[in-house]
Design an enzyme around this catalytic site. Structure first.
Site, mmCIF file in Angstrom:
data_model
loop_
_atom_site.group_PDB
_atom_site.id
_atom_site.type_symbol
_atom_site.label_atom_id
_atom_site.label_comp_id
_atom_site.label_asym_id
_atom_site.label_seq_id
_atom_site.Cartn_x
_atom_site.Cartn_y
_atom_site.Cartn_z
ATOM 1 N N SER A 133 0.828 -1.206 0.000
ATOM 2 C CA SER A 133 0.000 0.000 0.000
ATOM 3 C C SER A 133 0.865 1.259 0.000
ATOM 4 C CB SER A 133 -0.916 0.020 1.227
ATOM 5 O OG SER A 133 -1.716 -1.138 1.274
HETATM 6 N N1 SAH Z 1 -1.154 -3.751 3.604
HETATM 7 C C1 SAH Z 1 -0.617 -4.596 2.570
HETATM 8 C C2 SAH Z 1 -1.549 -4.510 1.392
HETATM 9 C C3 SAH Z 1 -1.379 -5.574 0.399
HETATM 10 S S1 SAH Z 1 -2.534 -5.477 -0.942
HETATM 11 C C4 SAH Z 1 0.760 -4.074 2.198
HETATM 12 O O1 SAH Z 1 0.972 -2.870 2.366
HETATM 13 O O2 SAH Z 1 1.592 -4.831 1.718
HETATM 14 C C5 SAH Z 1 -3.939 -6.263 -0.267
HETATM 15 C C6 SAH Z 1 -3.767 -7.690 0.169
HETATM 16 O O3 SAH Z 1 -5.065 -8.178 0.517
HETATM 17 C C7 SAH Z 1 -3.240 -8.637 -0.904
HETATM 18 O O4 SAH Z 1 -2.114 -9.293 -0.413
HETATM 19 C C8 SAH Z 1 -4.390 -9.606 -1.144
HETATM 20 O O5 SAH Z 1 -3.977 -10.921 -1.437
HETATM 21 C C9 SAH Z 1 -5.132 -9.533 0.161
HETATM 22 N N2 SAH Z 1 -6.540 -9.928 0.095
HETATM 23 C C10 SAH Z 1 -7.473 -9.621 -0.837
HETATM 24 N N3 SAH Z 1 -8.652 -10.169 -0.533
HETATM 25 C C11 SAH Z 1 -8.472 -10.848 0.630
HETATM 26 C C12 SAH Z 1 -9.318 -11.650 1.466
HETATM 27 N N4 SAH Z 1 -10.586 -11.863 1.171
HETATM 28 N N5 SAH Z 1 -8.778 -12.188 2.572
HETATM 29 C C13 SAH Z 1 -7.477 -11.991 2.903
HETATM 30 N N6 SAH Z 1 -6.635 -11.251 2.175
HETATM 31 C C14 SAH Z 1 -7.117 -10.687 1.045
#
Ligand code: SAH
Length: 218
Positions: free
Chosen positions: A68
């Site tokens: 993010s």
């Molecule tokens: N805060 C993290 C954001 C990663 S992007 C960072 O800064 O690295 C969002 C993440 O949410 C992804 O890794 C994706 O696989 C996950 N995601 C999407 N839908 C999801 C769900 N239903 N349950 C768990 N994780 C989920």
């Protein structure tokens, strides 16, 4: 890390510049700014992207996902802790683990759910390498929440569903807040939901752009 990268693009001065940028963008919570100043964000991305880790941008982390944007991490954290520091928090979407690290430096117990196994495994290693011990991980669809460890004094989601998942609402303690992007691609808004004795109060914060909240595990 060696050569110019180690002393240049990832140096404390470079990190400080990011913090100044966040302040200009309206981040006021000193606790959040202090923690983000300390966390080595370059360790949460591939080495080839390390020199860009202290720009205020999201970056690819593989599997079609992104780390993010720092502003968004700061804003969501600020919204979560504004009215008091939660004792425990559920994070949906561990991804790189960067947001988890920010939360773990502020909140005693962090529970983090990720649906993509390889991302979760990588995040666990980085977080352990930098000495963070107060996060529990679960490989699951965060749409279920993590009932066994709840209820939570805060929940933060880093992926956008079309509607607020009922399980997350139900796993909030009275008085607790859920910070979550809602909506389809191109039309998302950040929302903050506060559970009261008798209702859920929804505030719409600002337009945002997140990866979609997907069903099932991968
Ligand atoms: N805060 C993290 C954001 C990663 S992007 C960072 O800064 O690295 C969002 C993440 O949410 C992804 O890794 C994706 O696989 C996950 N995601 C999407 N839908 C999801 C769900 N239903 N349950 C768990 N994780 C989920």
């Amino acid at each position: 890390m060696n050569g110019h990268l180690g002393i240049g693009m990832t140096s404390q001065r470079t990190r400080d510049r990011l913090i100044q940028q966040l302040q200009k963008l309206g981040i006021k919570d000193q606790r959040v700014l202090d923690v983000m100043r300390q966390i080595p964000r370059h360790l949460f991305v591939a080495e080839a992207l390390a020199s860009r880790a202290y720009e205020n941008n999201s970056l690819p982390i593989g599997q079609g996902q992104t780390i993010s944007q720092p502003y968004m991490v700061a804003r969501m954290t600020e919204l979560l802790i504004e009215d008091g520091m939660p004792e425990n928090v559920l994070e949906v979407g561990t991804g790189s683990g960067y947001q988890s690290a920010v939360l773990a430096n502020l909140i005693p117990r962090v529970f983090s759910v990720e649906r993509i196994r390889p991302l979760q495994e990588k995040a666990k290693i980085v977080l352990s390498d930098i000495g963070i011990r107060n996060i529990s991980f679960k490989h699951s669809d965060g749409g279920w929440g993590w009932k066994a460890c709840g209820p939570y004094q805060g929940i933060l989601a880093a992926a956008a569903p079309a509607e607020i998942p009922v399980n997350l609402l139900e796993q909030l303690e009275i008085g607790a807040k859920l910070v979550i992007p809602i909506g389809v691609e191109g039309q998302q808004v950040l929302q903050r939901v506060t559970r009261t004795e008798s209702a859920y109060e929804v505030e719409t914060i600002e337009p945002v752009s997140f990866v979609p909240f997907l069903k099932g595990r991968a």
